[in-house]
Design an enzyme around this catalytic site. Structure first.
Site, PDB file in Angstrom:
ATOM      1  N   ASP B 168       0.869  -1.185   0.000  1.00 46.13           N
ATOM      2  CA  ASP B 168       0.000   0.000   0.000  1.00 46.13           C
ATOM      3  C   ASP B 168       0.896   1.221   0.000  1.00 46.13           C
ATOM      4  O   ASP B 168       1.844   1.298   0.794  1.00 46.13           O
ATOM      5  CB  ASP B 168      -0.864   0.030   1.266  1.00 46.13           C
ATOM      6  CG  ASP B 168      -1.997  -0.982   1.210  1.00 46.13           C
ATOM      7  OD1 ASP B 168      -2.260  -1.531   0.125  1.00 46.13           O
ATOM      8  OD2 ASP B 168      -2.613  -1.217   2.262  1.00 46.13           O
ATOM      9  N   ASP B 200      -0.568  -1.095  -5.990  1.00 42.12           N
ATOM     10  CA  ASP B 200      -1.758  -0.769  -5.186  1.00 42.12           C
ATOM     11  C   ASP B 200      -2.852  -0.129  -6.053  1.00 42.12           C
ATOM     12  O   ASP B 200      -2.626   0.888  -6.698  1.00 42.12           O
ATOM     13  CB  ASP B 200      -1.299   0.191  -4.078  1.00 42.12           C
ATOM     14  CG  ASP B 200      -2.428   0.652  -3.148  1.00 42.12           C
ATOM     15  OD1 ASP B 200      -3.561   0.155  -3.263  1.00 42.12           O
ATOM     16  OD2 ASP B 200      -2.140   1.519  -2.292  1.00 42.12           O
ATOM     17  N   SER B 239      -3.489   3.189  13.997  1.00 42.50           N
ATOM     18  CA  SER B 239      -2.170   2.925  13.424  1.00 42.50           C
ATOM     19  C   SER B 239      -1.572   4.126  12.707  1.00 42.50           C
ATOM     20  O   SER B 239      -0.421   4.075  12.285  1.00 42.50           O
ATOM     21  CB  SER B 239      -2.272   1.759  12.439  1.00 42.50           C
ATOM     22  OG  SER B 239      -3.195   2.086  11.421  1.00 42.50           O
ATOM     23  N   ASN B 240      -2.336   5.201  12.563  1.00 43.79           N
ATOM     24  CA  ASN B 240      -1.796   6.339  11.814  1.00 43.79           C
ATOM     25  C   ASN B 240      -0.948   7.227  12.721  1.00 43.79           C
ATOM     26  O   ASN B 240      -1.361   8.289  13.186  1.00 43.79           O
ATOM     27  CB  ASN B 240      -2.930   7.136  11.175  1.00 43.79           C
ATOM     28  CG  ASN B 240      -2.411   8.022  10.059  1.00 43.79           C
ATOM     29  OD1 ASN B 240      -1.256   8.449  10.096  1.00 43.79           O
ATOM     30  ND2 ASN B 240      -3.238   8.303   9.073  1.00 43.79           N
ATOM     31  N   HIS B 371      -3.448   6.141   0.069  1.00 41.92           N
ATOM     32  CA  HIS B 371      -3.247   5.382  -1.167  1.00 41.92           C
ATOM     33  C   HIS B 371      -3.066   6.303  -2.369  1.00 41.92           C
ATOM     34  O   HIS B 371      -3.625   7.398  -2.430  1.00 41.92           O
ATOM     35  CB  HIS B 371      -4.435   4.451  -1.420  1.00 41.92           C
ATOM     36  CG  HIS B 371      -4.603   3.409  -0.363  1.00 41.92           C
ATOM     37  ND1 HIS B 371      -3.942   2.212  -0.384  1.00 41.92           N
ATOM     38  CD2 HIS B 371      -5.346   3.397   0.773  1.00 41.92           C
ATOM     39  CE1 HIS B 371      -4.281   1.491   0.680  1.00 41.92           C
ATOM     40  NE2 HIS B 371      -5.137   2.195   1.398  1.00 41.92           N
ATOM     41  N   HIS B 393      -4.382  -5.207  -4.519  1.00 43.53           N
ATOM     42  CA  HIS B 393      -4.996  -4.387  -3.458  1.00 43.53           C
ATOM     43  C   HIS B 393      -6.202  -3.586  -3.927  1.00 43.53           C
ATOM     44  O   HIS B 393      -6.084  -2.434  -4.341  1.00 43.53           O
ATOM     45  CB  HIS B 393      -3.977  -3.424  -2.814  1.00 43.53           C
ATOM     46  CG  HIS B 393      -2.830  -4.144  -2.209  1.00 43.53           C
ATOM     47  ND1 HIS B 393      -1.679  -3.517  -1.844  1.00 43.53           N
ATOM     48  CD2 HIS B 393      -2.646  -5.448  -1.931  1.00 43.53           C
ATOM     49  CE1 HIS B 393      -0.848  -4.404  -1.354  1.00 43.53           C
ATOM     50  NE2 HIS B 393      -1.404  -5.594  -1.399  1.00 43.53           N
TER      51      HIS B 393
END
Lengths: 558, 558
Positions: B168, B200, B239-240, B371, B393
Site C-alpha cells: 500500500d 496498489d 495505526s496512523n 493510497h 490491493h
C-alpha cells in the site's frame, strides 16, 4: 384575524411528529387544532441492521387511535414508500379519507388493491392550487419538484396561523414533466405571514443548488452516443418516472427499443402511463420477451436493482439467475442512482460482479438528487419568511444543518425547533414551545405479523445469529424425579457437530455430572436444574471456545 | 544474465496470490522459483455482512503447508491488519522467519506476544535499501509513504527477473516522519528492467494526486484556532502514527495537553514511542486520569472509534458508557478519518449522537488517503516501466481501473493480468500466463475456533437470525413406541410466546395430530416422525405468519 388571536391564546396549533425524526423514513406528522386532527404522510422505514428478519417498520399511531373521532384525514405529499408505505397497515385502525395528487394516489391505490382495502378507503385526488377543508383546517396543495412526479408542498391553514410543509422537494426550473415548483405561490403565502416552515433537510449539508433532472437526460445522450454498438441496461429507482421518461427519450433518439424489468418498475410505469404522467413514443416500449427480435444495439433495458438488492432484476441478470436475460461481455450497464447510505457495499458488490462478467459499467454522473441543497433551502425560507423553523426529513445532523441555515437567515435560535418524534409543539403568534409528549414508537412488521416481534424476540435473534444455540433435553420421571433420559445436547449455528463430536460429548458429560449432583442432593426443582444446566454448560463452552451460544434446557416429564 | 535466460526457459517465476483479490484485506501472495517460496504479507479480512458471529477471516494456506520445505519466510510490507493480521494464526503451521521494517516488526511483535509466539518465531528487522536473501530470491525493501510509518515496497529479484510489489503506498513529497518515497530507487530498478509490477489499486478510480499528510496538520491548526475555548476530541485510526504526531504538534502549539484513549491506540503509540517513530514534546502527553487537572481549553483527547465501532472509546464517551469521560455540550469532536466502505451508517449514527449531546462535530476535510491516486500510479508505472502489470490491493473494480491506466501507458492488454486468488501466474521474459490453480479459501475465526465454523453453521445462523427457531420435543416409549410426553413446542426468536400463546398451542395440536396419525399407522421410524413434524409445523407457521423459522424436532426415548 380576531378569531385567530383569541384561539391562539386559548390553545394554539399543535404539531406532533409521530415518526420520521429518529430515523430516515417513517414520515408522519399530526396537526391538531382543538378537535381537528389532520395527518401529513404515513410512511414506513426499512429495518436497521440489528432488526434481524424484519421486513419493514411502521409508526405507532396510538395517539391517533386515542383521538380517532378528531382525525379528519391523511394528506399525502408524494408517492414514495417513506411517505405512503405504512398506509395499508395504519388504515386498519385509522380509517379516514386520503387526499393526494394524481400519481401519488395512483401509487397508493396499487397498495390498497394489494391489501384488499380499496372498497373500504375513501380517497380524493387533489389538484395543485386546490384546497381541501378538514375540520378547522384548510390544506392547499402546492406544486414542487422531486424525484417522483406530482410531489406537493402543503400550506396548512389553521385558525392559529399558516404552516408550510415542503414535503421532499427540490427547485427544478426545467423539470422533465409538468411545471417548475410554484415559487410564486410560495411567495404569496409568505406575504400573508407564515407561522412555521417545515422544510426538507435531506441535503442541508450540501452547498449550492441541486442540478435539474434534465441534466441527466443530456448525460444519457452522451452515454448512448459513446456506447452505440452495445446493449444498454439502465438501473434506477422504480418510482423515478421522469428518469424513465428521459431514458425512453434518449432510446427513441438512438432508434432503440425499451423494455422494463422488475416488478415495482413495471407497476409504477403502468400507473404512470394510465395517468398520462409519461409520454412514450409509439413502438418504443416492447415486452422483454420480444427483445430477442432486435439486435443488441437496438435494445435498452430499464431495470430495478440499482441499490444492489440481491433479489432485484439487475442482480439476477448479473448472476445468471434471471429466466430471460443474462448480462455479459459487451453489455453496458448504467447506474442512474446513488447508493442510499448503508447500501454502498451491496452496490459495489454488483458493480464488481458486472465488471467480472465483462460488462462496461458506468456508475457516476448519471444521477441527480431529488432534494434541495443549501441555496434552495435558503430560497424557500426567504420566500416563506416564517416565524418559526421546524426542520424535517433527515437524520439529526441534517436537521441541525438546516437549523444553522435558518439561523444564518436571521431566524432567532429560540424560534428554531429540532423536534423528536412524539414531541407536541404548540405554536401561536405569541410563542412556540414543546408542551408535551405523546406515545410514539416503531412497530416491526415480519411476514404477516405486525408488532408481534418485540425486543425480546429481536434480542434472541441477535443472540442466535452471533453464536447459535445449544439445546439440552432431558426426561425426568414424574414419580421418582430421576433422570430417565438425557441430557442430550443438540446444537445449531454453533459448530458443525461432525467437526466437534468430542467437544459436544465432553460438554454433555459435564452437564450430566452437574445434574446428577443436583438430583443426588434432592434438588428436583425444574428452575434450579435449568439454571445449573445453563451455568455449567455456558462456562464450559466459554472456556473451550470463547463463544456464548444461547443455551436452552428443556425438561420433559414422563 | 545467462543463468536467468536458462532458468526462465526451464520453469519461470510463479506468482500465486493466496488471498486479497476477492475481498478487501487478507493480502497474501506467494512467489515461487523452483524450490524457493517467499510469502509477501499475511493479512486478515473482516467478516462480510452475512458471516454472522464471525470475528475475523484468515487465508487458507494449504499450498504453503504442502510445500513447507520450500517456504523461506514472510516478507511484510507494512503493519496494517490486512497485511499482518493473520500471522499469529498462520505461523502455527508455517513457522518461518518474518522480515519487516522497524515499526512493522514492532506491531507484529505486539501480536506475537499476545499469542505467546515470541519465542517460537524468528524475526529480522530490515532497513530501507537493505536486501535479504531467501533461497533463490533476493528481496530489497524500498521506502514508500502510506498512512502508517515504515511502509515498504519490495523489489523481488529472482533468476527469472525482477518483480516490484508496491504494497500500500502513496507519493508524499513532504511526509510528516522520515523520508519521501524513494522514487530514485524505483527509477534505478526500472532502468535494470522489471518483469512485473504489482501496484496498489485502492484509489485507481480517483483522478489526480493524493494530498500530502502534512496538509492535515494545517487543517488541525485552523480547527484548533477556531475552537480555542473547547475541549477537543480527535478520532482517527490507531495505526496512523503520523496523524497522531500532527495532532500532538498542533496541541503543543496551542498549549494543550494530550491524552490517548482506546486500547489499540495506546498500544501502537507505545510501540511508536519505544521505536522513536514519533516525537512528543515534554509534558505534552498526560494520562487520561490527569486530564481533570486541566481546564477544557487545554485538553485534547485522541481516540479510537472513528468508524463508529460501538465498543470503541469514542462511542462509549458519546453514550455515557465510558468510565472516565463523557462528551457533551461545548466539546468539539473532529473525525480525522473517512468511513471505510460499509461503515457509513455506523459513522453517521455516532455523529448524530454527538450532535444530539450538543457537541460540535467536524467530519470533513481533516483526513487524507494513504493510497496513490491515478497520477501517482502513472508515475510509478513510468519509473518502473514493467513488462507485465498485475494490479493488486482493491476490489475488482479498482483492479480493472488500474488495468485501464496501465493500458493507457502503453502496456499491451495481453500483458495485464487481473488475477483471482489461487491463480498461478507464470512469468518469464518470454511470456506470462495463468498456468494453474492452487487451493485457496477464507477460514473463519470465531472466538478460539479457527475454521470450525463452516457453511452449514453460517447458514444455520442466517436462518436463526431471520425467523428464529421452533423446537419440538417429544418422548417415545422404548418398548411400545408410543408417545409418552409431548410434543411440546419451545420457540426462540420467532414470536414472543406470551403474545402468541394461541398460535403456539394450535401449532402444537396440529403437530400432535399428525404424529398420532403416524403412530396409529404403525410408523415409528424417527426420521419419518421428524420429517412429518417439520412439514406439518412448517406449513402451519407459513400459512399463519408467512415466516419460516428453523424447525428442530427432538425425540427422546425413555
Amino acid at each position: 384575524m380576531k378569531k385567530k388571536k383569541e384561539n391562539s391564546n386559548a390553545s394554539g396549533l399543535k404539531i406532533i411528529p409521530l415518526g420520521g425524526l429518529e430515523q430516515i423514513g417513517m414520515n408522519i406528522t399530526a396537526f391538531q387544532y382543538e378537535d381537528s386532527i389532520i395527518v401529513v404522510d404515513c410512511g414506513l422505514s426499512f429495518p436497521a441492521d440489528d432488526m434481524l428478519g424484519i421486513d419493514l417498520v411502521i409508526p405507532d399511531v396510538t395517539y391517533l387511535k386515542d383521538n380517532i373521532d378528531k382525525v379528519k384525514g391523511f394528506v399525502i405529499t408524494h408517492g414514495h414508500e417513506d411517505h405512503i408505505g405504512a398506509l395499508p397497515y395504519v388504515l386498519r385502525d385509522i380509517n379516514v379519507p386520503i387526499y393526494a395528487t394524481r400519481l401519488t394516489m395512483g401509487i397508493i391505490e396499487n397498495k390498497l388493491t394489494e391489501h384488499n382495502l380499496m372498497k373500504k378507503t375513501k380517497r380524493k385526488v387533489v389538484k395543485f392550487g386546490q384546497s381541501i377543508n378538514l375540520g378547522d383546517f384548510r390544506v392547499e396543495f402546492i406544486k414542487t419538484n422531486h424525484s417522483i412526479v406530482d410531489a406537493a408542498a402543503l400550506a396548512i391553514y389553521s385558525p392559529a396561523g399558516i404552516v408550510v410543509h415542503t414535503g421532499d422537494f427540490k427547485v427544478d426550473y426545467t423539470p422533465v414533466y409538468g411545471d417548475a415548483i410554484d415559487l410564486q405561490r410560495f411567495a404569496e403565502i409568505g406575504k400573508k405571514g407564515v407561522l412555521a416552515l417545515m422544510c426538507d433537510s435531506t441535503n442541508a449539508e450540501r452547498p449550492g443548488f441541486t442540478p435539474s433532472e434534465k441534466t441527466v437526460g443530456k448525460t444519457f445522450d452522451t452515454l448512448f452516443e459513446e456506447h452505440k454498438n452495445t446493449r444498454i441496461f439502465v438501473a434506477t429507482f422504480a418510482s423515478n418516472v421522469d428518469r424513465v421518461q428521459q431514458i425512453i427519450n434518449t432510446a427513441y433518439k438512438f432508434g432503440r427499443k425499451v423494455a422494463v424489468e422488475g416488478r415495482s418498475m413495471v407497476n409504477i410505469l403502468d400507473t404512470a402511463i394510465k395517468l398520462e404522467c409519461i409520454n412514450i413514443p409509439e413502438n418504443t416500449l416492447v415486452d422483454l420477451d420480444q427483445m430477442k427480435n432486435y439486435p443488441d444495439e437496438q435494445q435498452v433495458i430499464i431495470t430495478t436493482g440499482s441499490q444492489g438488492e440481491s433479489m432485484a432484476a439487475l442482480s439476477r441478470m448479473a448472476n445468471n439467475m434471471h429466466r430471460k436475460i443474462t448480462i455479459g461481455a459487451g453489455d453496458t450497464v448504467i447506474f442512474s442512482s446513488n447508493p442510499i447510505p448503508g447500501n454502498e457495499k451491496s452496490v459495489t458488490k454488483i458493480i464488481n460482479e458486472l465488471l467480472r462478467k465483462g460488462a462496461d459499467v458506468i456508475f457516476q454522473d448519471a444521477h441527480v438528487s431529488g432534494h434541495a441543497c443549501q441555496e434552495e433551502i435558503k430560497l424557500i425560507y426567504t420566500l416563506i419568511h416564517p416565524k418559526y423553523a421546524v426542520p424535517v426529513h433527515g437524520e439529526y445532523k441534517h436537521l441541525k444543518a438546516q437549523a444553522k441555515i435558518a439561523e444564518s437567515l436571521g431566524i432567532s435560535k429560540d424560534n428554531i425547533f429540532i423536534l423528536s418524534s412524539g414531541d407536541v409543539l404548540e405554536v401561536s403568534e405569541e410563542q412556540a414551545k414543546v408542551a408535551g409528549r405523546v406515545p410514539v414508537g416503531a412497530i416491526l412488521v415480519d411476514g404477516l405479523g405486525v408488532g408481534d416481534v418485540g425486543n425480546v424476540v429481536l434480542r434472541d435473534r441477535q443472540h442466535l445469529a452471533e453464536d447459535g444455540i445449544m439445546i439440552v433435553v432431558m426426561s425426568l420421571d414424574r414419580a421418582s424425579g430421576e433422570l430417565v433420559a438425557g441430557p442430550d445436547i443438540v446444537s445449531r449455528g454453533f459448530v458443525y457437530v461432525k467437526e466437534s463430536d468430542e467437544l459436544i460429548e465432553e460438554a454433555r458429560r459435564t452437564v450430566d455430572d452437574a445434574l446428577q449432583a443436583c438430583l443426588d442432593k434432592g434438588i428436583t426443582d425444574w428452575g434450579k436444574l435449568k439454571t445449573t444446566t445453563k451455568d455449567v454448560l455456558g462456562d464450559y463452552v466459554w472456556k473451550k471456545t470463547k463463544r456464548r451460544p444461547m443455551i436452552l434446557p428443556i425438561i420433559m416429564e414422563v
